[in-house]
Design a protein around this motif. Structure first.
Motif, PDB file in Angstrom:
ATOM      1  N   GLY A  96       0.801  -0.970  -0.106  1.00  9.43           N
ATOM      2  CA  GLY A  96      -0.081   0.069   0.028  1.00  9.43           C
ATOM      3  C   GLY A  96       0.891   1.227   0.143  1.00  9.43           C
ATOM      4  O   GLY A  96       0.667   2.225  -0.662  1.00  9.43           O
ATOM      5  N   GLN A  97       1.851   1.330   0.721  1.00 16.42           N
ATOM      6  CA  GLN A  97       3.057   2.407   0.648  1.00 16.42           C
ATOM      7  C   GLN A  97       3.623   2.698  -0.664  1.00 16.42           C
ATOM      8  O   GLN A  97       3.650   3.557  -0.991  1.00 16.42           O
ATOM      9  N   GLN A  98       3.950   1.528  -1.232  1.00 14.53           N
ATOM     10  CA  GLN A  98       4.551   1.580  -2.750  1.00 14.53           C
ATOM     11  C   GLN A  98       3.397   2.198  -3.438  1.00 14.53           C
ATOM     12  O   GLN A  98       3.708   3.027  -4.367  1.00 14.53           O
ATOM     13  N   LYS A  99       1.913   1.734  -3.365  1.00 10.67           N
ATOM     14  CA  LYS A  99       1.057   1.993  -4.288  1.00 10.67           C
ATOM     15  C   LYS A  99       0.852   3.572  -4.085  1.00 10.67           C
ATOM     16  O   LYS A  99       0.610   4.438  -5.152  1.00 10.67           O
ATOM     17  N   LEU A 100       0.874   3.806  -2.791  1.00 11.01           N
ATOM     18  CA  LEU A 100       0.540   5.327  -2.582  1.00 11.01           C
ATOM     19  C   LEU A 100       1.721   6.454  -3.208  1.00 11.01           C
ATOM     20  O   LEU A 100       1.427   7.502  -3.692  1.00 11.01           O
ATOM     21  N   LEU A 121      -8.063   5.657  -0.105  1.00 13.78           N
ATOM     22  CA  LEU A 121      -8.485   5.147  -1.600  1.00 13.78           C
ATOM     23  C   LEU A 121      -7.482   3.998  -1.662  1.00 13.78           C
ATOM     24  O   LEU A 121      -7.919   2.762  -2.443  1.00 13.78           O
ATOM     25  N   VAL A 122      -6.362   3.958  -1.302  1.00 12.15           N
ATOM     26  CA  VAL A 122      -5.386   2.823  -1.567  1.00 12.15           C
ATOM     27  C   VAL A 122      -5.935   1.723  -0.485  1.00 12.15           C
ATOM     28  O   VAL A 122      -5.834   0.526  -0.950  1.00 12.15           O
ATOM     29  N   ALA A 123      -6.141   2.038   0.718  1.00 12.73           N
ATOM     30  CA  ALA A 123      -6.690   0.930   1.408  1.00 12.73           C
ATOM     31  C   ALA A 123      -7.834   0.046   1.297  1.00 12.73           C
ATOM     32  O   ALA A 123      -7.837  -0.992   1.331  1.00 12.73           O
ATOM     33  N   PHE A 124      -8.983   0.933   0.554  1.00  8.82           N
ATOM     34  CA  PHE A 124     -10.115   0.262  -0.056  1.00  8.82           C
ATOM     35  C   PHE A 124      -9.274  -0.510  -1.311  1.00  8.82           C
ATOM     36  O   PHE A 124      -9.880  -1.735  -1.358  1.00  8.82           O
ATOM     37  N   TRP A 125      -8.718  -0.089  -2.104  1.00  9.84           N
ATOM     38  CA  TRP A 125      -8.056  -0.769  -3.056  1.00  9.84           C
ATOM     39  C   TRP A 125      -7.522  -2.028  -2.617  1.00  9.84           C
ATOM     40  O   TRP A 125      -7.564  -3.386  -2.962  1.00  9.84           O
ATOM     41  N   GLN A 324      -1.875   3.097   8.660  1.00 14.86           N
ATOM     42  CA  GLN A 324      -0.554   2.521   8.617  1.00 14.86           C
ATOM     43  C   GLN A 324       0.156   2.685   7.108  1.00 14.86           C
ATOM     44  O   GLN A 324       1.311   2.807   7.212  1.00 14.86           O
ATOM     45  N   ILE A 325      -0.784   2.702   6.209  1.00 13.84           N
ATOM     46  CA  ILE A 325      -0.385   3.140   5.021  1.00 13.84           C
ATOM     47  C   ILE A 325       0.548   4.474   4.767  1.00 13.84           C
ATOM     48  O   ILE A 325       1.352   4.825   4.126  1.00 13.84           O
ATOM     49  N   ALA A 326      -0.233   5.438   5.354  1.00  9.13           N
ATOM     50  CA  ALA A 326       0.094   6.601   5.607  1.00  9.13           C
ATOM     51  C   ALA A 326       1.270   6.986   6.466  1.00  9.13           C
ATOM     52  O   ALA A 326       1.950   7.976   6.975  1.00  9.13           O
TER      53      ALA A 326
END
Length: 404
Positions: A96-100, A121-125, A324-326
């Protein structure tokens, strides 16, 4: 009789036929064709050309795998620890961090336009399709038509079938191209056809909405959907919190809402010891693994996430994963080791015993919902246990002993 009433009648007949096994296959096929004809009539009433339905329904048969999956009931409830542990993994956070980072420019523009933070948005994905790694390979039209005509949810899935036909008519797709989950959810964000029609966005400007191959379209559609179902800039969906020792456990329930500042006045803090946001927004406290596990405050955006998926554990996982992605902290307090899933039969037995005590008056459906938890809380108070509404093995055993 209206087309939709006919569909409900056909679906009911088909369910009875499947259950009895007495109706010849030819009769079942005729019922299915009649149901499709009624859906076509409704689609035409809504302005969709009959030729679109003719092409989509040509030689269409019910998908038995869809029927089987729809009939399958989960044997055990999911615990907080098991559900969140499977949903929020180190790999999913890292990806998710990579996609962000990969889509930072696009996501930043969408955040400014729709007010939905990029990490959500990334978390939902990540939650819906593990960042596009599994989109489903069922033919959506066949799936929703099967569910409309051969299950008990005729009205809902008849409309989804009509909206799927609308997508075929307006979006330059064929039935073979429109693929998704067994229940008809499709694309990177797993939109149902009605959600696609209402909230889909052609962000890349190529004249069609492509939730399968265009991340601009997929992200913009998700942002538009979240805004449409109530997500607003400001507070996150949820935060882990610390409760003071004298905290009244009966107030830890989604039915109890207080301004955030009122929880602060009661001594509630963020899990890292920092104060809660200064806000008059209504919020709730929950204990998804009981008083021995983590506590969370649910802000108004939690309700928006629940409008995407009605599961509390799903919505919690979205908030935890987004945080956590953030780059935010992981959940600090772990659930108790003895927190075990309850079988459907066990929950039914609990509901029956709670009803005999006069504490539960709803349907004995085997679902551990708010009314069942409320009854468990009343039983806990009655026998002197912490009234968190969480059915631990001890609570289940005490209930069996109390009602024989």
């Amino acid at each position: 009789m209206t087309p939709f009433n006919k569909i409900v009648l056909f679906a009911a007949t088909a369910v009875l036929s499947a259950a009895s096994g007495l109706v010849p296959a030819q009769a079942q096929e005729a019922e299915f064709r009649d149901c499709l004809q009624s859906i076509k009539s409704e689609a035409m009433r809504q302005g969709i050309a009959g030729s679109v339905a003719d092409r989509a329904f040509h030689n269409l048969t019910p998908d038995q795998k869809v029927v089987d999956l729809d009939a399958r009931q989960p044997e055990f409830t999911q615990t907080y620890g098991k559900y969140v542990g499977n949903a929020v993994t180190p790999d999913r956070i890292a990806r998710g961090q990579q996609k962000l980072a990969q889509y930072r420019s696009l996501l930043g523009a969408l955040e400014r336009e729709y007010g939905v933070p990029a990490q959500y948005l990334v978390a939902f994905w990540g939650m819906e399709t593990n960042y596009g790694s599994y989109l489903g390979d069922f033919q959506v039209v066949r799936s929703v038509a099967t569910l409309a005509c051969v299950t008990k949810r005729a009205a809902f899935f008849s409309n989804e079938t009509v909206q799927a036909l609308r997508i075929l008519a307006t979006n330059g797709m064929t039935s073979q191209q429109m693929r998704g989950s067994w229940a008809g959810a499709m694309g990177n964000m797993q939109f149902m056809p009605s959600t696609f029609v209402k909230y889909g966005v052609d962000r890349d400007g190529n004249g069609r909405i492509d939730l399968w191959n265009s991340m601009p379209d997929a992200f913009a559609s998700a942002a538009n959907f979240l805004r449409g179902i109530g997500f607003r800039p400001g507070l996150p969906a949820s935060d882990e919190v610390l409760l003071p020792q004298a905290f009244p456990l009966e107030t830890a329930d989604t039915t109890v809402e207080k301004p955030v500042r009122d929880w602060t006045a009661m001594g509630v803090k963020r899990a890292n010891g920092q104060p809660l946001p200064v806000s008059d927004d209504l919020s709730s406290i929950i204990l998804p693994a009981g008083w021995r596990g983590p506590a969370f405050i649910l802000y108004p955006n939690f309700k928006a996430v629940m409008n995407w998926n009605r599961s509390t554990l799903y919505a919690l996982s979205i908030g935890i994963l987004a945080q956590q992605i953030a780059g935010g902290p992981a959940v600090m307090r772990q659930p108790p080791d003895d927190d075990q899933p309850l079988s459907h039969d066990t929950v039914v037995d609990m509901q029956t015993r709670l009803a005999r005590l006069g504490l539960y008056t709803d349907e004995t459906d085997g679902l551990l919902g708010p009314k069942t938890r409320s009854a468990v809380r009343m039983f806990q108070k009655k026998i002197g246990l912490p009234a968190d509404g969480h059915p631990t093995p001890e609570v289940v055993q005490r209930l069996v002993q109390a009602v024989r």
